[in-house]
Design a protein around this motif. Structure first.
Motif, PDB file in Angstrom:
ATOM      1  N   GLU A  65      78.352 -21.545   8.690  1.00 53.57           N
ATOM      2  CA  GLU A  65      79.123 -22.476   7.856  1.00 53.57           C
ATOM      3  C   GLU A  65      79.656 -23.636   8.704  1.00 53.57           C
ATOM      4  O   GLU A  65      79.588 -24.797   8.304  1.00 53.57           O
ATOM      5  CB  GLU A  65      80.284 -21.748   7.172  1.00 53.57           C
ATOM      6  N   TRP A  66      80.159 -23.323   9.900  1.00 50.82           N
ATOM      7  CA  TRP A  66      80.656 -24.369  10.792  1.00 50.82           C
ATOM      8  C   TRP A  66      79.531 -25.300  11.236  1.00 50.82           C
ATOM      9  O   TRP A  66      79.698 -26.517  11.298  1.00 50.82           O
ATOM     10  CB  TRP A  66      81.353 -23.750  12.002  1.00 50.82           C
ATOM     11  N   PRO A  83      84.975 -36.047  17.360  1.00 52.58           N
ATOM     12  CA  PRO A  83      86.247 -36.097  18.103  1.00 52.58           C
ATOM     13  C   PRO A  83      87.013 -34.785  17.938  1.00 52.58           C
ATOM     14  O   PRO A  83      86.961 -34.155  16.871  1.00 52.58           O
ATOM     15  CB  PRO A  83      87.005 -37.250  17.438  1.00 52.58           C
ATOM     16  N   VAL A  84      87.724 -34.385  18.957  1.00 55.36           N
ATOM     17  CA  VAL A  84      88.403 -33.087  18.943  1.00 55.36           C
ATOM     18  C   VAL A  84      89.450 -32.987  17.824  1.00 55.36           C
ATOM     19  O   VAL A  84      89.726 -31.895  17.343  1.00 55.36           O
ATOM     20  CB  VAL A  84      89.021 -32.763  20.330  1.00 55.36           C
ATOM     21  N   ASP A  85      89.970 -34.113  17.371  1.00 56.65           N
ATOM     22  CA  ASP A  85      90.988 -34.066  16.316  1.00 56.65           C
ATOM     23  C   ASP A  85      90.410 -34.243  14.908  1.00 56.65           C
ATOM     24  O   ASP A  85      91.155 -34.324  13.939  1.00 56.65           O
ATOM     25  CB  ASP A  85      92.077 -35.113  16.568  1.00 56.65           C
ATOM     26  N   GLY A  91      89.331 -29.691   4.973  1.00 59.17           N
ATOM     27  CA  GLY A  91      90.334 -29.066   5.835  1.00 59.17           C
ATOM     28  C   GLY A  91      89.832 -28.283   7.031  1.00 59.17           C
ATOM     29  O   GLY A  91      90.626 -27.653   7.728  1.00 59.17           O
ATOM     30  N   HIS A  92      88.536 -28.302   7.302  1.00 62.28           N
ATOM     31  CA  HIS A  92      88.016 -27.592   8.472  1.00 62.28           C
ATOM     32  C   HIS A  92      88.270 -28.422   9.737  1.00 62.28           C
ATOM     33  O   HIS A  92      87.903 -29.587   9.793  1.00 62.28           O
ATOM     34  CB  HIS A  92      86.514 -27.337   8.320  1.00 62.28           C
ATOM     35  N   ARG A  93      88.864 -27.822  10.745  1.00 59.70           N
ATOM     36  CA  ARG A  93      89.152 -28.496  12.011  1.00 59.70           C
ATOM     37  C   ARG A  93      87.885 -28.489  12.876  1.00 59.70           C
ATOM     38  O   ARG A  93      87.769 -27.769  13.854  1.00 59.70           O
ATOM     39  CB  ARG A  93      90.326 -27.805  12.690  1.00 59.70           C
ATOM     40  N   LEU A  94      86.937 -29.331  12.462  1.00 54.90           N
ATOM     41  CA  LEU A  94      85.605 -29.350  13.058  1.00 54.90           C
ATOM     42  C   LEU A  94      85.627 -29.731  14.531  1.00 54.90           C
ATOM     43  O   LEU A  94      84.898 -29.149  15.340  1.00 54.90           O
ATOM     44  CB  LEU A  94      84.696 -30.295  12.271  1.00 54.90           C
ATOM     45  N   GLN A  96      87.955 -29.224  16.723  1.00 56.33           N
ATOM     46  CA  GLN A  96      88.456 -28.091  17.502  1.00 56.33           C
ATOM     47  C   GLN A  96      87.398 -26.994  17.594  1.00 56.33           C
ATOM     48  O   GLN A  96      87.219 -26.378  18.636  1.00 56.33           O
ATOM     49  CB  GLN A  96      89.743 -27.541  16.878  1.00 56.33           C
ATOM     50  N   TRP A  97      86.670 -26.774  16.493  1.00 58.18           N
ATOM     51  CA  TRP A  97      85.605 -25.777  16.510  1.00 58.18           C
ATOM     52  C   TRP A  97      84.545 -26.157  17.541  1.00 58.18           C
ATOM     53  O   TRP A  97      84.086 -25.303  18.314  1.00 58.18           O
ATOM     54  CB  TRP A  97      84.975 -25.635  15.117  1.00 58.18           C
ATOM     55  N   ALA A  98      84.150 -27.434  17.560  1.00 55.85           N
ATOM     56  CA  ALA A  98      83.147 -27.889  18.525  1.00 55.85           C
ATOM     57  C   ALA A  98      83.652 -27.684  19.956  1.00 55.85           C
ATOM     58  O   ALA A  98      82.902 -27.232  20.830  1.00 55.85           O
ATOM     59  CB  ALA A  98      82.793 -29.353  18.275  1.00 55.85           C
ATOM     60  N   ALA A  99      84.921 -27.997  20.190  1.00 57.72           N
ATOM     61  CA  ALA A  99      85.502 -27.790  21.523  1.00 57.72           C
ATOM     62  C   ALA A  99      85.482 -26.304  21.882  1.00 57.72           C
ATOM     63  O   ALA A  99      85.212 -25.938  23.039  1.00 57.72           O
ATOM     64  CB  ALA A  99      86.933 -28.336  21.563  1.00 57.72           C
TER      65      ALA A  99
END
Length: 180
Positions: A65-66, A83-85, A91-94, A96-99
């Motif tokens: 899903e991510w 971008p990390v933010d 609402g998915h913090r994409l 941050q997930w990538a980081a």
């Protein structure tokens, strides 16, 4: 079947309870554990498999899903360097997930298949600092080719909005800050 009809998938959260108080999330977890132990009948396994969105491995399903969110980002922006933010519209913090995927790889906790899936995306990088430097250098090369020199004015911004003057100044500052 009621949950699937209502939500369009069988990915029941572990803490989900029905309106009547039935702990469906716990029941689903028990079915997965029973299958893993080999105590779930073939017939029941087949019935669960037939449900839209059913998965036996919730971790893999969540990762997929991510990745789908990252692929959508890449399709929209032309690259997977999120971008990390960055937060998706739902609402998915994409970012941050990538980081986290980069951190997992660095610690050796990312399967090779997952690494390959991410690396296949245009613009994906394991080292964002290195990628940013390479981007700046590419802009500097283009500037030098166009102007015949690499002496970029401090306030110069490229046509695509890259602050090349600032980048070049930072390279000089970084070099001068190194011990002799």
């Amino acid at each position: 079947e009621v949950y699937v009809a209502e939500h369009g998938h069988a990915s029941v959260p572990g803490d989900h309870a029905t309106a009547g108080g039935y702990k469906l999330g716990q029941w689903v977890s028990m079915q997965r554990r029973a299958r893993k132990k080999g105590s779930l009948s073939v017939e029941r396994e087949a019935r669960l498999d037939a449900l839209d969105g059913w998965t036996w491995d919730v971790t893999e399903a969540a990762w997929e899903e991510w990745v789908a969110h990252l692929e959508a980002y890449a399709a929209e922006h032309g690259h997977a360097s999120v971008p990390v933010d960055h937060v998706t519209g739902d609402g998915h913090r994409l970012g941050q997930w990538a980081a986290n995927q980069r951190s997992n790889r660095k610690r050796g906790n990312l399967p090779k298949e997952s690494e390959a899936r991410l690396e296949a995306l245009d613009g994906w990088t394991w080292d964002k600092v290195d990628a940013a430097w390479e981007d700046g250098y590419a802009h500097l090369e283009a500037y030098a080719a166009e102007h015949g020199h690499a002496s970029v004015p401090g306030a110069h911004v490229t046509a695509d909005g890259f602050p090349l003057g600032d980048w070049a100044d930072n390279q000089r500052i970084d070099r001068n800050a190194r011990p002799s």
